[in-house]
Design a protein around this motif. Structure first.
Motif, PDB file in Angstrom:
ATOM      1  N   ALA A 282      40.327  43.070  36.275  1.00 25.60           N
ATOM      2  CA  ALA A 282      40.193  44.153  37.241  1.00 25.60           C
ATOM      3  C   ALA A 282      40.668  45.449  36.607  1.00 25.60           C
ATOM      4  N   VAL A 283      39.874  46.469  36.716  1.00 22.04           N
ATOM      5  CA  VAL A 283      40.258  47.780  36.193  1.00 22.04           C
ATOM      6  C   VAL A 283      40.430  48.723  37.382  1.00 22.04           C
ATOM      7  N   THR A 284      41.638  49.214  37.543  1.00 20.73           N
ATOM      8  CA  THR A 284      41.905  50.093  38.668  1.00 20.73           C
ATOM      9  C   THR A 284      41.028  51.335  38.585  1.00 20.73           C
ATOM     10  N   GLY A 285      40.439  51.702  39.692  1.00 20.69           N
ATOM     11  CA  GLY A 285      39.598  52.888  39.735  1.00 20.69           C
ATOM     12  C   GLY A 285      38.121  52.575  39.544  1.00 20.69           C
ATOM     13  N   GLU A 286      37.840  51.376  39.057  1.00 25.11           N
ATOM     14  CA  GLU A 286      36.442  50.998  38.796  1.00 25.11           C
ATOM     15  C   GLU A 286      35.682  50.856  40.117  1.00 25.11           C
ATOM     16  N   LYS A 287      34.427  51.336  40.122  1.00 23.09           N
ATOM     17  CA  LYS A 287      33.580  51.174  41.305  1.00 23.09           C
ATOM     18  C   LYS A 287      32.681  49.979  41.096  1.00 23.09           C
ATOM     19  N   LEU A 288      32.500  49.171  42.111  1.00 23.05           N
ATOM     20  CA  LEU A 288      31.685  47.967  41.909  1.00 23.05           C
ATOM     21  C   LEU A 288      31.114  47.483  43.236  1.00 23.05           C
ATOM     22  N   PRO A 289      30.048  46.717  43.183  1.00 24.69           N
ATOM     23  CA  PRO A 289      29.471  46.177  44.412  1.00 24.69           C
ATOM     24  C   PRO A 289      30.231  44.920  44.828  1.00 24.69           C
ATOM     25  N   VAL A 290      30.503  44.810  46.126  1.00 23.48           N
ATOM     26  CA  VAL A 290      31.221  43.653  46.653  1.00 23.48           C
ATOM     27  C   VAL A 290      30.258  42.857  47.517  1.00 23.48           C
ATOM     28  N   THR A 291      30.252  41.542  47.326  1.00 23.83           N
ATOM     29  CA  THR A 291      29.382  40.695  48.137  1.00 23.83           C
ATOM     30  C   THR A 291      30.174  40.124  49.307  1.00 23.83           C
TER      31      THR A 291
ATOM     32  N   SER B 139      33.372  38.551  47.425  1.00 18.23           N
ATOM     33  CA  SER B 139      33.382  38.204  46.002  1.00 18.23           C
ATOM     34  C   SER B 139      32.977  39.403  45.162  1.00 18.23           C
ATOM     35  N   LEU B 140      33.580  39.463  43.992  1.00 19.74           N
ATOM     36  CA  LEU B 140      33.361  40.564  43.067  1.00 19.74           C
ATOM     37  C   LEU B 140      32.429  40.084  41.962  1.00 19.74           C
ATOM     38  N   PRO B 141      31.674  40.995  41.346  1.00 23.14           N
ATOM     39  CA  PRO B 141      30.677  40.578  40.356  1.00 23.14           C
ATOM     40  C   PRO B 141      31.332  39.829  39.205  1.00 23.14           C
ATOM     41  N   GLY B 142      30.775  38.660  38.877  1.00 20.69           N
ATOM     42  CA  GLY B 142      31.293  37.880  37.760  1.00 20.69           C
ATOM     43  C   GLY B 142      32.409  36.941  38.148  1.00 20.69           C
ATOM     44  N   SER B 143      32.946  37.060  39.372  1.00 25.39           N
ATOM     45  CA  SER B 143      34.033  36.181  39.775  1.00 25.39           C
ATOM     46  C   SER B 143      33.484  34.817  40.146  1.00 25.39           C
ATOM     47  N   ARG B 144      34.210  33.778  39.731  1.00 28.39           N
ATOM     48  CA  ARG B 144      33.776  32.429  40.070  1.00 28.39           C
ATOM     49  C   ARG B 144      34.200  32.076  41.499  1.00 28.39           C
ATOM     50  N   TRP B 145      35.099  32.889  42.052  1.00 28.92           N
ATOM     51  CA  TRP B 145      35.669  32.600  43.354  1.00 28.92           C
ATOM     52  C   TRP B 145      34.735  33.118  44.439  1.00 28.92           C
ATOM     53  N   ALA B 146      33.634  32.492  44.581  1.00 27.23           N
ATOM     54  CA  ALA B 146      32.684  32.948  45.586  1.00 27.23           C
ATOM     55  C   ALA B 146      32.011  31.748  46.198  1.00 27.23           C
ATOM     56  N   PRO B 147      32.040  31.650  47.517  1.00 30.78           N
ATOM     57  CA  PRO B 147      31.351  30.534  48.148  1.00 30.78           C
ATOM     58  C   PRO B 147      29.846  30.693  47.958  1.00 30.78           C
ATOM     59  N   ALA B 148      29.163  29.569  47.821  1.00 33.40           N
ATOM     60  CA  ALA B 148      27.710  29.647  47.747  1.00 33.40           C
ATOM     61  C   ALA B 148      27.195  29.892  49.148  1.00 33.40           C
ATOM     62  N   SER B 149      26.489  30.970  49.330  1.00 32.82           N
ATOM     63  CA  SER B 149      25.990  31.219  50.675  1.00 32.82           C
ATOM     64  C   SER B 149      24.669  31.953  50.616  1.00 32.82           C
ATOM     65  N   GLN B 150      23.883  31.764  51.626  1.00 34.20           N
ATOM     66  CA  GLN B 150      22.578  32.383  51.717  1.00 34.20           C
ATOM     67  C   GLN B 150      22.683  33.745  52.377  1.00 34.20           C
ATOM     68  N   ASN B 151      23.578  33.799  53.370  1.00 30.62           N
ATOM     69  CA  ASN B 151      23.643  34.958  54.239  1.00 30.62           C
ATOM     70  C   ASN B 151      24.690  35.926  53.696  1.00 30.62           C
TER      71      ASN B 151
END
Lengths: 362, 288
Positions: free
Chosen positions: A335-344, A284-296
């Motif tokens: 999404a901005v091409t070239g942007e660096k971001l943290p991925v979960t 999942s990408l920051p701010g995206s709603r498409w992310a499973p809720a997970s602890q791990n």
């Protein structure tokens, strides 16, 4: 006595080369088993072996407990629908439908009666007098399906039944196959290379590679818990992301030069490595709603290199550690091409494979 | 894509040759039929004389009947033989190449050559075939005395000319594809059922077309053996239409009359082919 179709350690050679190397599977009466695999995996050959069109070198085929692998096609009580439909071009739809019953000596009245019943369920009643050349692709497909169903065979073999249809007709035709087969006692064995078709039609889904059955399970299970790396990568589009991770002695999880997590739960001992498989929806990408809720979870720095728009989702292609990764987001996510971001990375539902790629950990 | 004009350009030499050797003489037949001409003295206008005489000429009717008899025996037999061979030889297997070559060989042998071979084979004194004829109750010299036997032998000899028919039928059979046959087998059809309900109807358009062509050719291919072996005899039993025209033209120097016979031959051929094409058309309309 087992009801349905049963293959045991089936070996088939074509031109001296092994095409099936010991395939065992069973399809119960009324069950739909779908076999998927890349071209050359032997899936069509498997159907042809069941139909008696190619000889079997070893192993056995049983239908309702009766061994059929050395019987001629006509005596096996199977019906087959071919990729090309193989309709008789000089015969009307009615004569195509009744060909089998007439060849088996049933009277015209009986055959016609049965044909009109099948034609009614498939919406072919108004076309009975036409010839195949005067039918649309979808209509031909239904005639071929009707011909296969008409004799109420013990085993119904469908070889890429929808591949000649355009995308719109396909989903409709899928529903028709399910509807037409419902309530019948035939064990259905369907072969396809189309994943969506395989997922939609299967009670159980088998994945074939190089003549070996890799996995046979409910489609959801094959998707969520693939038996090995091949199945993981074959099913799903884009394919599952794979990471060769290792656990350092301090308990941290590493992928190449990236420290993914300080102490994530994973079936990897300190000092050893494994392959982590994550579907695009598990990144999942920051701010995206498409992310499973997970602890791990684990974290990874990546750069956006490409965006593929889908109707109800988009695929964001990322680059990290010199590798391309796919992540799924909602279509509105900017999404901005070239942007660096943290991925979960969501590890709760992750697949773990042994480092050699065969077999599953956990 | 090759332009239309260039295609015509390439075909031109062949077309010119065809025009000079076939079309022009064929067209000249029509005016020639209206003349009295012996090739030596000046032609005289004859009007419909030749045609009228033809109508009343018993030998013309005899030769027409002979030609048709040979045609009706040999064309169906040739087609059946060619179909059988094509069904045997359409698959690749041991000996198939040899079989195909053997089928084609008589057709590419010059007419005169095989006619002479037959003349030897049929010689009542020492010909091997003639010596075998008594086995089926025919005297070794019967073909020299009985018109029916002579015609039968003439038809029999042309049964060897099935190479082209077989090649076309092999190609047609290979076109049918194997899936239809696999489907038929799975549906439970016997070999005979598959032959009558699948193979035969699917090959029918080709068979009809071949029948047309073979019928037209039959008038010609039967000329050479008739000329060399039986010479029209016995009792005019193998006097065929083209042979009668040949005799009138080149033996009796009655070119006008010969042209009239050729015209009749032409009309009959067109009628025969027209009839068969109508049949074919009706068949293909059904196929739609």
């Amino acid at each position: 006595m087992t009801q349905g179709l049963e293959l045991d350690q089936l070996v088939v050679h074509l031109d001296g080369k092994p095409v099936l190397r010991g395939v065992s599977l069973a399809a119960a009466a009324g069950e739909r088993v779908v076999l998927a695999g890349p071209s050359g995996s032997g899936k069509s050959t498997l159907l042809r072996a069941v139909a008696g069109l190619v000889p079997v070198q070893a192993g056995s085929i049983h239908i309702d407990g009766r061994r059929i692998d050395s019987l001629p096609s006509a005596q096996r009580d199977v019906a087959m629908m071919f990729q090309s439909y193989a309709l008789f071009p000089h015969l009307s739809v009615l004569d195509n439908l009744t060909f089998g019953l007439r060849a088996r000596g049933k009277s015209k009245t009986v055959a016609d009666e049965r044909a009109s019943a099948v034609a009614a369920t498939l919406g072919l009643s108004s076309l009975l007098a036409r010839r195949p050349a005067g039918l649309s692709g979808g209509e031909r497909q239904r005639v071929a399906l009707g011909r296969a169903l008409l004799r109420q065979p013990k085993a119904l073999l469908l070889d890429e039944p929808l591949s000649s249809l355009d995308a719109q007709l396909r989903s409709k035709a899928r529903a028709e196959i399910v509807r037409a087969h419902a309530g019948s006692n035939s064990a259905m064995l369907l072969v396809t290379h189309d994943q969506a078709e395989a997922m939609a039609l299967a009670d159980r889904l088998g994945i074939l590679k190089d003549g070996v059955l890799q996995q046979l399970a409910a489609p959801r299970a094959v998707y969520a818990r693939p038996a090995n790396r091949f199945v993981a990568q074959f099913l799903g589009s884009p394919a599952m992301n794979l990471f060769e991770v290792r656990r350092a002695l301090d308990g941290a999880l590493w992928w190449r030069n990236a420290r993914l997590a300080d102490s994530a739960e994973a079936p990897v001992h300190a000092g050893s490595s494994a392959t982590l498989g994550l579907r695009p929806e598990q990144l999942s990408l920051p701010g995206s709603r498409w992310a499973p809720a997970s602890q791990n979870v684990a974290q990874l720095q990546a750069r956006i290199v490409d965006v593929e728009a889908g109707g109800d989702h988009q695929i964001v292609w990322l680059e990290a550690e010199g590798e391309r990764l796919a992540a799924r987001t909602e279509p509105e996510w900017r999404a901005v091409t070239g942007e660096k971001l943290p991925v979960t990375l969501h590890l709760d539902q992750a697949c773990w494979f042994a480092p050699d790629g065969e077999g599953v950990l956990l | 894509m090759i332009s239309h004009w260039r295609l015509w350009g390439w075909s031109l030499p062949g077309l010119a040759l065809l025009a000079a050797l076939v079309v022009l003489p064929a067209l000249l037949t029509l005016p020639l039929a209206l003349l009295h001409f012996d090739g030596v003295s000046a032609p005289r206008f004859a009007g419909a004389d030749n045609i009228v005489r033809l109508w009343g000429d018993p030998l013309f009717w005899q030769s027409l009947s002979n030609s048709l008899k040979v045609l009706f025996i040999s064309v169906p037999l040739r087609l059946m033989l060619a179909l059988g061979l094509a069904l045997l030889l359409h698959r690749n297997g041991p000996g198939v190449g040899l079989g195909r070559a053997a089928t084609l060989a008589p057709g590419v042998t010059p007419d005169i050559a095989w006619a002479l071979i037959w003349l030897f084979l049929l010689n009542p004194l020492y010909g091997p075939v003639a010596l075998l004829l008594p086995l089926i109750g025919i005297a070794p010299d019967a073909w020299l005395t009985q018109p029916g036997v002579a015609r039968g032998l003439l038809s029999f000899m042309t049964l060897w000319l099935i190479g082209e028919l077989t090649v076309v039928l092999i190609a047609a059979r290979q076109e049918l594809g194997h899936e239809v046959y696999e489907a038929a087998r799975i549906e439970g059809a016997s070999s005979w059922h598959i032959f009558t309900r699948v193979t035969l109807p699917l090959l029918m358009p080709v068979l009809v077309l071949l029948a047309c062509r073979d019928a037209a050719l039959s008038f010609q291919t039967s000329l050479t053996p008739a000329l060399i072996i039986t010479k029209g005899g016995p009792q005019y039993g193998t006097l065929l239409l083209p042979m009668y025209a040949y005799q009138n033209g080149f033996e009796y120097l009655r070119f006008g009359y010969a042209a009239a016979i050729q015209l009749a031959l032409f009309v009959i051929t067109v009628l025969l082919i027209g009839l068969q094409l109508r049949w074919l058309k009706r068949w293909s309309m059904q196929g739609r």
